[in-house]
Design a protein around this motif. Structure first.
Motif, PDB file in Angstrom:
ATOM      1  N   GLY A  39       0.777  -1.226   0.000  1.00  0.00           N
ATOM      2  CA  GLY A  39       0.000   0.000   0.000  1.00  0.00           C
ATOM      3  C   GLY A  39       0.812   1.281   0.000  1.00  0.00           C
ATOM      4  O   GLY A  39       0.265   2.357  -0.239  1.00  0.00           O
ATOM      5  N   ARG A  40       2.121   1.188   0.253  1.00  0.00           N
ATOM      6  CA  ARG A  40       2.910   2.402   0.348  1.00  0.00           C
ATOM      7  C   ARG A  40       3.254   2.972  -1.028  1.00  0.00           C
ATOM      8  O   ARG A  40       3.398   4.184  -1.182  1.00  0.00           O
ATOM      9  CB  ARG A  40       4.201   2.118   1.128  1.00  0.00           C
ATOM     10  CG  ARG A  40       5.023   3.381   1.383  1.00  0.00           C
ATOM     11  CD  ARG A  40       6.083   3.161   2.426  1.00  0.00           C
ATOM     12  NE  ARG A  40       6.719   4.411   2.798  1.00  0.00           N
ATOM     13  CZ  ARG A  40       7.645   4.523   3.746  1.00  0.00           C
ATOM     14  NH1 ARG A  40       8.036   3.452   4.420  1.00  0.00           N
ATOM     15  NH2 ARG A  40       8.178   5.689   4.020  1.00  0.00           N
ATOM     16  N   PRO A  73       1.516   2.470  -4.308  1.00  0.00           N
ATOM     17  CA  PRO A  73       0.430   1.844  -5.076  1.00  0.00           C
ATOM     18  C   PRO A  73       0.653   1.836  -6.581  1.00  0.00           C
ATOM     19  O   PRO A  73       0.272   0.871  -7.252  1.00  0.00           O
ATOM     20  CB  PRO A  73      -0.796   2.669  -4.691  1.00  0.00           C
ATOM     21  CG  PRO A  73      -0.257   3.965  -4.167  1.00  0.00           C
ATOM     22  CD  PRO A  73       1.041   3.615  -3.513  1.00  0.00           C
ATOM     23  N   SER A  74       1.271   2.880  -7.122  1.00  0.00           N
ATOM     24  CA  SER A  74       1.455   2.924  -8.572  1.00  0.00           C
ATOM     25  C   SER A  74       2.408   1.837  -9.051  1.00  0.00           C
ATOM     26  O   SER A  74       2.302   1.365 -10.191  1.00  0.00           O
ATOM     27  CB  SER A  74       1.973   4.298  -9.004  1.00  0.00           C
ATOM     28  OG  SER A  74       1.044   5.308  -8.667  1.00  0.00           O
ATOM     29  N   GLU A 127       2.473  -1.096  -8.059  1.00  0.00           N
ATOM     30  CA  GLU A 127       1.798  -2.388  -8.032  1.00  0.00           C
ATOM     31  C   GLU A 127       1.339  -2.852  -9.409  1.00  0.00           C
ATOM     32  O   GLU A 127       1.160  -4.050  -9.637  1.00  0.00           O
ATOM     33  CB  GLU A 127       0.601  -2.325  -7.083  1.00  0.00           C
ATOM     34  CG  GLU A 127       0.995  -2.119  -5.630  1.00  0.00           C
ATOM     35  CD  GLU A 127      -0.182  -1.817  -4.711  1.00  0.00           C
ATOM     36  OE1 GLU A 127       0.055  -1.597  -3.510  1.00  0.00           O
ATOM     37  OE2 GLU A 127      -1.332  -1.808  -5.206  1.00  0.00           O
ATOM     38  N   GLU A 167       6.051   9.004  -6.176  1.00  0.00           N
ATOM     39  CA  GLU A 167       6.034   8.055  -5.062  1.00  0.00           C
ATOM     40  C   GLU A 167       7.435   7.807  -4.498  1.00  0.00           C
ATOM     41  O   GLU A 167       7.596   7.521  -3.311  1.00  0.00           O
ATOM     42  CB  GLU A 167       5.403   6.732  -5.503  1.00  0.00           C
ATOM     43  CG  GLU A 167       3.895   6.838  -5.645  1.00  0.00           C
ATOM     44  CD  GLU A 167       3.224   5.502  -5.939  1.00  0.00           C
ATOM     45  OE1 GLU A 167       3.922   4.461  -5.938  1.00  0.00           O
ATOM     46  OE2 GLU A 167       2.006   5.503  -6.171  1.00  0.00           O
ATOM     47  N   GLN A 206      -0.375  -8.456  -4.763  1.00  0.00           N
ATOM     48  CA  GLN A 206      -0.880  -8.788  -6.080  1.00  0.00           C
ATOM     49  C   GLN A 206      -0.687 -10.277  -6.387  1.00  0.00           C
ATOM     50  O   GLN A 206      -1.597 -10.940  -6.864  1.00  0.00           O
ATOM     51  CB  GLN A 206      -0.187  -7.932  -7.148  1.00  0.00           C
ATOM     52  CG  GLN A 206      -0.509  -6.451  -7.051  1.00  0.00           C
ATOM     53  CD  GLN A 206       0.097  -5.786  -5.823  1.00  0.00           C
ATOM     54  OE1 GLN A 206       1.301  -5.884  -5.586  1.00  0.00           O
ATOM     55  NE2 GLN A 206      -0.729  -5.116  -5.036  1.00  0.00           N
ATOM     56  N   TRP A 239      -7.970  -4.532  -8.688  1.00  0.00           N
ATOM     57  CA  TRP A 239      -6.899  -3.567  -8.411  1.00  0.00           C
ATOM     58  C   TRP A 239      -7.221  -2.219  -9.066  1.00  0.00           C
ATOM     59  O   TRP A 239      -7.056  -1.164  -8.452  1.00  0.00           O
ATOM     60  CB  TRP A 239      -5.563  -4.101  -8.919  1.00  0.00           C
ATOM     61  CG  TRP A 239      -4.409  -3.181  -8.608  1.00  0.00           C
ATOM     62  CD1 TRP A 239      -3.696  -3.121  -7.449  1.00  0.00           C
ATOM     63  CD2 TRP A 239      -3.874  -2.166  -9.454  1.00  0.00           C
ATOM     64  NE1 TRP A 239      -2.745  -2.131  -7.517  1.00  0.00           N
ATOM     65  CE2 TRP A 239      -2.825  -1.526  -8.740  1.00  0.00           C
ATOM     66  CE3 TRP A 239      -4.170  -1.726 -10.755  1.00  0.00           C
ATOM     67  CZ2 TRP A 239      -2.082  -0.486  -9.280  1.00  0.00           C
ATOM     68  CZ3 TRP A 239      -3.417  -0.678 -11.292  1.00  0.00           C
ATOM     69  CH2 TRP A 239      -2.391  -0.067 -10.552  1.00  0.00           C
ATOM     70  N   ARG A 266      -9.847  -0.439  -7.115  1.00  0.00           N
ATOM     71  CA  ARG A 266      -9.316   0.088  -5.852  1.00  0.00           C
ATOM     72  C   ARG A 266      -8.495   1.349  -6.092  1.00  0.00           C
ATOM     73  O   ARG A 266      -8.578   2.322  -5.339  1.00  0.00           O
ATOM     74  CB  ARG A 266      -8.473  -0.993  -5.164  1.00  0.00           C
ATOM     75  CG  ARG A 266      -7.910  -0.597  -3.819  1.00  0.00           C
ATOM     76  CD  ARG A 266      -7.641  -1.820  -2.962  1.00  0.00           C
ATOM     77  NE  ARG A 266      -7.099  -2.937  -3.725  1.00  0.00           N
ATOM     78  CZ  ARG A 266      -5.787  -3.122  -3.944  1.00  0.00           C
ATOM     79  NH1 ARG A 266      -4.920  -2.244  -3.479  1.00  0.00           N
ATOM     80  NH2 ARG A 266      -5.362  -4.172  -4.618  1.00  0.00           N
ATOM     81  N   MET A 267      -7.688   1.356  -7.151  1.00  0.00           N
ATOM     82  CA  MET A 267      -6.891   2.544  -7.459  1.00  0.00           C
ATOM     83  C   MET A 267      -7.795   3.723  -7.824  1.00  0.00           C
ATOM     84  O   MET A 267      -7.581   4.859  -7.373  1.00  0.00           O
ATOM     85  CB  MET A 267      -5.928   2.253  -8.616  1.00  0.00           C
ATOM     86  CG  MET A 267      -4.805   1.293  -8.289  1.00  0.00           C
ATOM     87  SD  MET A 267      -3.728   1.832  -6.923  1.00  0.00           S
ATOM     88  CE  MET A 267      -4.318   0.752  -5.608  1.00  0.00           C
ATOM     89  N   ARG A 278      -9.337   5.731  -5.248  1.00  0.00           N
ATOM     90  CA  ARG A 278      -8.399   6.663  -4.613  1.00  0.00           C
ATOM     91  C   ARG A 278      -8.004   7.787  -5.570  1.00  0.00           C
ATOM     92  O   ARG A 278      -7.013   8.467  -5.364  1.00  0.00           O
ATOM     93  CB  ARG A 278      -7.150   5.903  -4.162  1.00  0.00           C
ATOM     94  CG  ARG A 278      -7.431   4.802  -3.152  1.00  0.00           C
ATOM     95  CD  ARG A 278      -6.245   3.904  -2.896  1.00  0.00           C
ATOM     96  NE  ARG A 278      -5.074   4.627  -2.405  1.00  0.00           N
ATOM     97  CZ  ARG A 278      -3.940   4.037  -2.060  1.00  0.00           C
ATOM     98  NH1 ARG A 278      -3.829   2.712  -2.131  1.00  0.00           N
ATOM     99  NH2 ARG A 278      -2.923   4.750  -1.616  1.00  0.00           N
ATOM    100  N   GLY A 305      -6.002   3.877 -12.405  1.00  0.00           N
ATOM    101  CA  GLY A 305      -5.688   2.463 -12.419  1.00  0.00           C
ATOM    102  C   GLY A 305      -5.736   1.840 -13.801  1.00  0.00           C
ATOM    103  O   GLY A 305      -4.814   1.110 -14.199  1.00  0.00           O
TER     104      GLY A 305
END
Length: 349
Positions: A98-99, A101-102, A104, A134, A175, A316, A319-320, A323, A327
């Motif tokens: 989670g720290r 996210p991009s 991922e 990030e 993932q 995924w 979820r992105m 936020r 995604g």
């Protein structure tokens, strides 16, 4: 004569004082979480450091500490670099869920090829478009991935999707774990150094790691079956970052920074990917030499596994975007970049 002697002495003192100032000798302490006998340190980190030392004519002293010898645990590496506890190192964003996210998007199933060099080129290009913010707290020198992901098990063989049901398997990231869960397995997240002990003690039935790390972890001695997928896409992947502390980097004189810069970026990311490719060969050979069961899924069976990736990727993306992150565009861009690098690699052959 007395005045002349004083002038000579004064000049000598000035010259002596000037030498260390001009030399600007620097020691850079880098740390990582695996053995120096593993492929990435052996074929990338150590040669990278030797190149930096040589081109600086010895003004940079590069020290590489394996297996967290300077302290801490693998998930702490990013913060150690950012805080200046170490001058630089190698870490996996997947170890701090989670720290980042991009990042991922590169770790989603069936997104990258089995060629780590071409996928690592794509990873660097993706970094320049989506990840710089990030990773703004550090100086990123290279970003790369490994080659194909392989399922390694003990006491049983995975030959079909049904064989995954109920297995406790080590997962390297959220993932990869999401895909394992979709296949009916029970994922247990852990950094790769913890995998051998977990396997030997029966905490897990197996796990997913690339071939290149197998010999240094002795997985070919602990597992007795290895399952590879057919096709040209990796089951999963893991992102790795080679980076420096910003103050350590900015504190270098211009000419030494230029040497670091010359060995950072796209080509260094590709270099790290080549190291993974190089290590995959003896890693697989070690498993064959041990007499272990080698399973290669055919095209039809691989397609069954790949079909389970779609819901994982869709979840995924959702979820992105919840936020306010792009995604769908990130996934689309990874696929585009990987395809471009795959095509470029094929044209260069």
């Amino acid at each position: 004569m007395n005045g002349f002697f004083k002038s000579v002495c004064a000049g000598a003192v000035i010259a002596v004082l000037a030498v260390p100032t001009m030399a600007q000798e620097v020691t850079l302490r880098f740390q990582h979480f695996i053995s120096n006998e593993s492929a990435i340190p052996k074929y990338f980190m150590i040669p990278w450091g030797a190149t930096i030392e040589e081109e600086s004519e010895g003004r940079i002293d590069f020290e590489l500490y394996p297996a967290m010898q300077l302290g801490g645990a693998p998930p702490a590496l990013y913060q150690q670099i950012a805080d200046g506890v170490i001058d630089g190192g190698w870490f996996s964003p997947g170890y701090t869920p989670g720290r980042f996210p991009s990042a991922e998007a590169l770790q989603l199933p069936f997104m990258t090829t089995m060629n780590a060099e071409e996928s690592s080129r794509a990873a660097w290009r993706y970094y320049t478009e989506f990840l710089e913010e990030e990773f703004a707290g550090i100086k990123v020198l290279a970003i790369h991935v490994h080659g194909q992901g392989v399922v390694h098990t003990r006491g049983l063989s995975v030959e079909t999707l049904e064989d995954m049901a109920g297995l406790k398997l080590r997962g390297p990231s959220q993932q990869a774990s999401a895909l394992l869960e979709a296949m009916g397995a029970t994922p247990i997240g852990m950094p790769v150094p913890a995998f051998p002990e977990a396997l030997s003690k029966g905490v897990v039935d197996g796990g997913v790691i690339p071939w290149e790390i197998v010999p240094s972890l002795r997985v070919h001695e602990l597992a007795d079956s290895h399952t590879e997928l057919g096709g040209d896409r990796s089951l999963y992947n893991t992102v790795f970052v080679w980076a420096m502390n910003l103050d350590s980097y900015n504190g270098l004189p211009d000419d030494l920074r230029a040497i670091i810069d010359a060995h950072s970026g796209l080509e260094s990311s590709a270099w790290a990917g080549r190291a993974a490719n190089t290590g995959d060969i003896p890693g697989r050979e070690a498993a064959v030499a041990a007499g272990n069961t080698m399973v290669l899924l055919d095209e039809a069976e691989t397609a069954r596994w790949a079909a389970l990736a779609d819901p994982v990727i869709a979840e995924w993306i959702e979820r992105m975007e919840s936020r306010d992150m792009p995604g769908a565009r990130m996934v689309e861009r990874v696929r585009e970049l990987v395809a471009e690098e795959e095509d470029r690699e094929h044209l260069s052959r």
